[in-house]
Scaffold this motif. Structure first.
Motif, short mmCIF file in Angstrom:
data_model
loop_
_atom_site.label_atom_id
_atom_site.label_comp_id
_atom_site.label_asym_id
_atom_site.label_seq_id
_atom_site.Cartn_x
_atom_site.Cartn_y
_atom_site.Cartn_z
N ARG A 51 0.80 -1.23 0.00
CA ARG A 51 0.00 0.00 0.00
C ARG A 51 0.83 1.28 0.00
NH1 ARG A 51 -1.65 -3.46 3.38
NH2 ARG A 51 -1.20 -2.27 5.27
N THR A 68 5.23 0.11 4.66
CA THR A 68 3.80 -0.03 4.41
C THR A 68 3.04 1.29 4.51
OG1 THR A 68 3.89 -2.27 5.29
CG2 THR A 68 1.72 -1.25 5.18
N GLY A 69 2.31 1.62 3.45
CA GLY A 69 1.44 2.79 3.44
C GLY A 69 2.13 4.13 3.35
N ALA A 70 3.45 4.16 3.19
CA ALA A 70 4.17 5.42 3.08
C ALA A 70 3.92 6.05 1.71
CB ALA A 70 5.67 5.20 3.29
N SER A 86 6.51 3.38 8.13
CA SER A 86 5.11 3.10 7.82
C SER A 86 4.26 4.37 7.90
CB SER A 86 4.60 2.05 8.80
OG SER A 86 3.25 1.77 8.58
N ARG A 87 3.50 4.63 6.85
CA ARG A 87 2.57 5.76 6.73
C ARG A 87 3.25 7.13 6.85
NH1 ARG A 87 -2.05 3.35 10.41
NH2 ARG A 87 -1.27 5.05 11.65
N GLN A 105 4.65 7.48 10.42
CA GLN A 105 3.71 8.60 10.41
C GLN A 105 4.40 9.96 10.49
OE1 GLN A 105 0.40 8.01 13.08
NE2 GLN A 105 0.49 5.81 12.78
#
Length: 147
Positions: A51, A68-70, A86-87, A105
């Motif tokens: 993702r 993930t999600g970055a 991540s993110r 984040q």
């Protein structure tokens, strides 16, 4: 690690089998649910996890890891063996130095820089350095200057 029809499979930390495919520009590995623009470059042994989104003209150097999600926006460079958590979000034109770590984040704003071996903590915001004023320009016409 197994190889199957141009894809490579890894088991992640939770025991889930993930499939990665080599990116045509550089050969780094992209998990099948991640998005990487065709103009982006992924160096040898670079990884883009589930993702994550790597946009146009971004460059992930050898051993770089986008978690993930970055999100890695346009014209970003992620240095050799650097990690985007991540993110995390890396803004347009930012530079992440070799072996640097951007926490989960966290955000590096457009044009921001993270030095080699530096760590940006989880949820932190790294602002871009202000650009020096041009000679003869007072800034009086800028929209963000209070009247």
């Amino acid at each position: 690690m197994r190889s199957r029809k141009g894809r490579i499979e890894f088991e992640d930390d939770e025991g889930v089998l993930r499939q990665y495919r080599p990116h045509p520009n550089g050969g780094g590995l992209v998990e099948v649910s991640a998005r990487v623009h065709p103009s982006a470059f992924l160096g040898e042994a670079a990884y883009v996890d589930p993702r994550a989104d790597v946009r146009a003209d971004a460059r992930i150097e050898a051993g770089g890891w986008v978690d993930t999600g970055a999100v890695v926006e346009e014209d970003v460079v992620v240095g050799t063996n650097a990690h985007v958590g991540s993110r995390a979000v890396i803004g347009r034109g930012a530079r992440i130095g070799p072996r640097a770590r951007v926490g989960a984040q966290a955000r590096v704003e457009a044009g921001g820089q993270v030095a080699a071996d530096e760590v940006v903590p989880e949820r932190a915001v790294r602002a871009a350095e202000p650009q020096p004023a041009r000679a003869g320009w007072s800034g009086a016409n800028r929209r963000d200057v209070a009247a």
